[in-house]
Design a protein around this motif. Sequence first.
Motif, mmCIF file in Angstrom:
data_model
loop_
_atom_site.group_PDB
_atom_site.id
_atom_site.type_symbol
_atom_site.label_atom_id
_atom_site.label_comp_id
_atom_site.label_asym_id
_atom_site.label_seq_id
_atom_site.Cartn_x
_atom_site.Cartn_y
_atom_site.Cartn_z
ATOM 1 N N ALA A 136 0.701 -1.040 -0.152
ATOM 2 C CA ALA A 136 -0.053 0.015 0.079
ATOM 3 C C ALA A 136 0.851 1.281 -0.049
ATOM 4 N N HIS A 137 1.928 1.316 0.846
ATOM 5 C CA HIS A 137 2.464 2.476 0.882
ATOM 6 C C HIS A 137 3.457 2.863 -0.470
ATOM 7 N N LYS A 138 3.681 1.581 -0.976
ATOM 8 C CA LYS A 138 4.596 1.565 -2.239
ATOM 9 C C LYS A 138 3.679 2.477 -3.163
ATOM 10 N N TRP A 139 2.358 1.983 -3.380
ATOM 11 C CA TRP A 139 1.484 2.413 -4.293
ATOM 12 C C TRP A 139 1.152 3.798 -4.026
ATOM 13 N N PHE A 140 0.909 4.118 -2.840
ATOM 14 C CA PHE A 140 0.594 5.441 -2.317
ATOM 15 C C PHE A 140 2.070 6.280 -2.727
ATOM 16 N N ASN A 141 2.936 6.019 -2.584
ATOM 17 C CA ASN A 141 4.285 6.738 -2.735
ATOM 18 C C ASN A 141 4.345 6.987 -4.503
ATOM 19 N N ILE A 142 3.856 6.064 -5.163
ATOM 20 C CA ILE A 142 3.984 6.232 -6.804
ATOM 21 C C ILE A 142 2.995 7.104 -6.954
ATOM 22 N N ALA A 143 1.787 6.992 -6.350
ATOM 23 C CA ALA A 143 0.679 7.945 -6.655
ATOM 24 C C ALA A 143 1.056 9.298 -6.517
ATOM 25 N N ALA A 144 1.462 9.360 -5.268
ATOM 26 C CA ALA A 144 1.935 10.796 -4.675
ATOM 27 C C ALA A 144 3.067 11.341 -5.680
ATOM 28 N N LEU A 145 3.718 10.682 -6.005
ATOM 29 C CA LEU A 145 4.779 11.502 -6.941
ATOM 30 C C LEU A 145 4.238 11.689 -8.244
ATOM 31 N N ARG A 146 3.092 11.153 -8.552
ATOM 32 C CA ARG A 146 2.339 11.576 -9.877
ATOM 33 C C ARG A 146 1.188 12.534 -9.572
ATOM 34 N N GLY A 147 1.247 13.005 -8.309
ATOM 35 C CA GLY A 147 0.390 14.353 -8.003
ATOM 36 C C GLY A 147 -0.841 14.110 -7.079
ATOM 37 N N SER A 148 -0.904 12.789 -6.532
ATOM 38 C CA SER A 148 -2.008 12.622 -5.718
ATOM 39 C C SER A 148 -2.029 13.043 -4.218
ATOM 40 N N ALA A 149 -2.849 14.078 -4.026
ATOM 41 C CA ALA A 149 -2.842 14.569 -2.708
ATOM 42 C C ALA A 149 -3.335 13.426 -1.666
ATOM 43 N N GLU A 150 -4.217 12.759 -1.994
ATOM 44 C CA GLU A 150 -4.930 11.759 -1.187
ATOM 45 C C GLU A 150 -3.957 10.771 -0.939
ATOM 46 N N ALA A 151 -2.935 10.423 -1.903
ATOM 47 C CA ALA A 151 -2.252 9.311 -1.678
ATOM 48 C C ALA A 151 -1.061 9.707 -0.605
ATOM 49 N N ARG A 152 -0.690 10.967 -0.787
ATOM 50 C CA ARG A 152 0.362 11.508 0.345
ATOM 51 C C ARG A 152 -0.198 11.584 1.591
ATOM 52 N N HIS A 153 -1.525 11.823 1.855
ATOM 53 C CA HIS A 153 -2.464 11.592 2.973
ATOM 54 C C HIS A 153 -2.432 10.264 3.730
ATOM 55 N N TYR A 154 -2.666 9.217 2.721
ATOM 56 C CA TYR A 154 -2.867 7.926 3.015
ATOM 57 C C TYR A 154 -1.434 7.388 3.300
ATOM 58 N N ARG A 155 -0.564 7.720 2.711
ATOM 59 C CA ARG A 155 0.797 7.076 2.891
ATOM 60 C C ARG A 155 1.383 7.644 4.539
ATOM 61 N N CYS A 156 1.202 8.987 4.684
ATOM 62 C CA CYS A 156 1.291 9.404 6.170
ATOM 63 C C CYS A 156 0.710 8.479 7.167
ATOM 64 N N GLU A 157 -0.594 8.358 6.725
ATOM 65 C CA GLU A 157 -1.438 7.776 7.800
ATOM 66 C C GLU A 157 -0.844 6.065 8.239
ATOM 67 N N ILE A 158 -0.576 5.341 7.049
ATOM 68 C CA ILE A 158 -0.189 3.940 7.209
ATOM 69 C C ILE A 158 1.238 3.780 7.903
ATOM 70 N N SER A 159 1.719 4.928 7.618
ATOM 71 C CA SER A 159 3.065 5.031 7.961
ATOM 72 C C SER A 159 3.328 4.871 9.512
#
Length: 83
Positions: free
Chosen positions: A38-61
């Motif tokens: 999940a973190h991997k995919w959120f990280n890649i999505a965040a790099l492609r501009g997803s603010a939601e992915a940045r939020h969830y990546r932080c949460e699961i971290s």
Amino acid sequence: MARSEMPSRPEGTSAEMLFHLGMMYCLGHEVEQDYVAAHKWFNIAALRGSAEARHYRCEISREMTANQIAEAQRQARAWISIH
């Protein structure tokens, strides 16, 4: 691995699709729950501009060990390097 994890054209994979993969692994929906994936995919999505992915990546971290986060980051870098 989820069938949707291997898009036919990864270079065209949208941040939204990558975020969706992260959510699948985060929640264990249609795949086994896996915070590293999940973190991997959120990280890649965040790099492609997803603010939601940045939020969830932080949460699961907050639920992950430092080693798990490092592994997720390694996997994200590896995926990006071949796509």
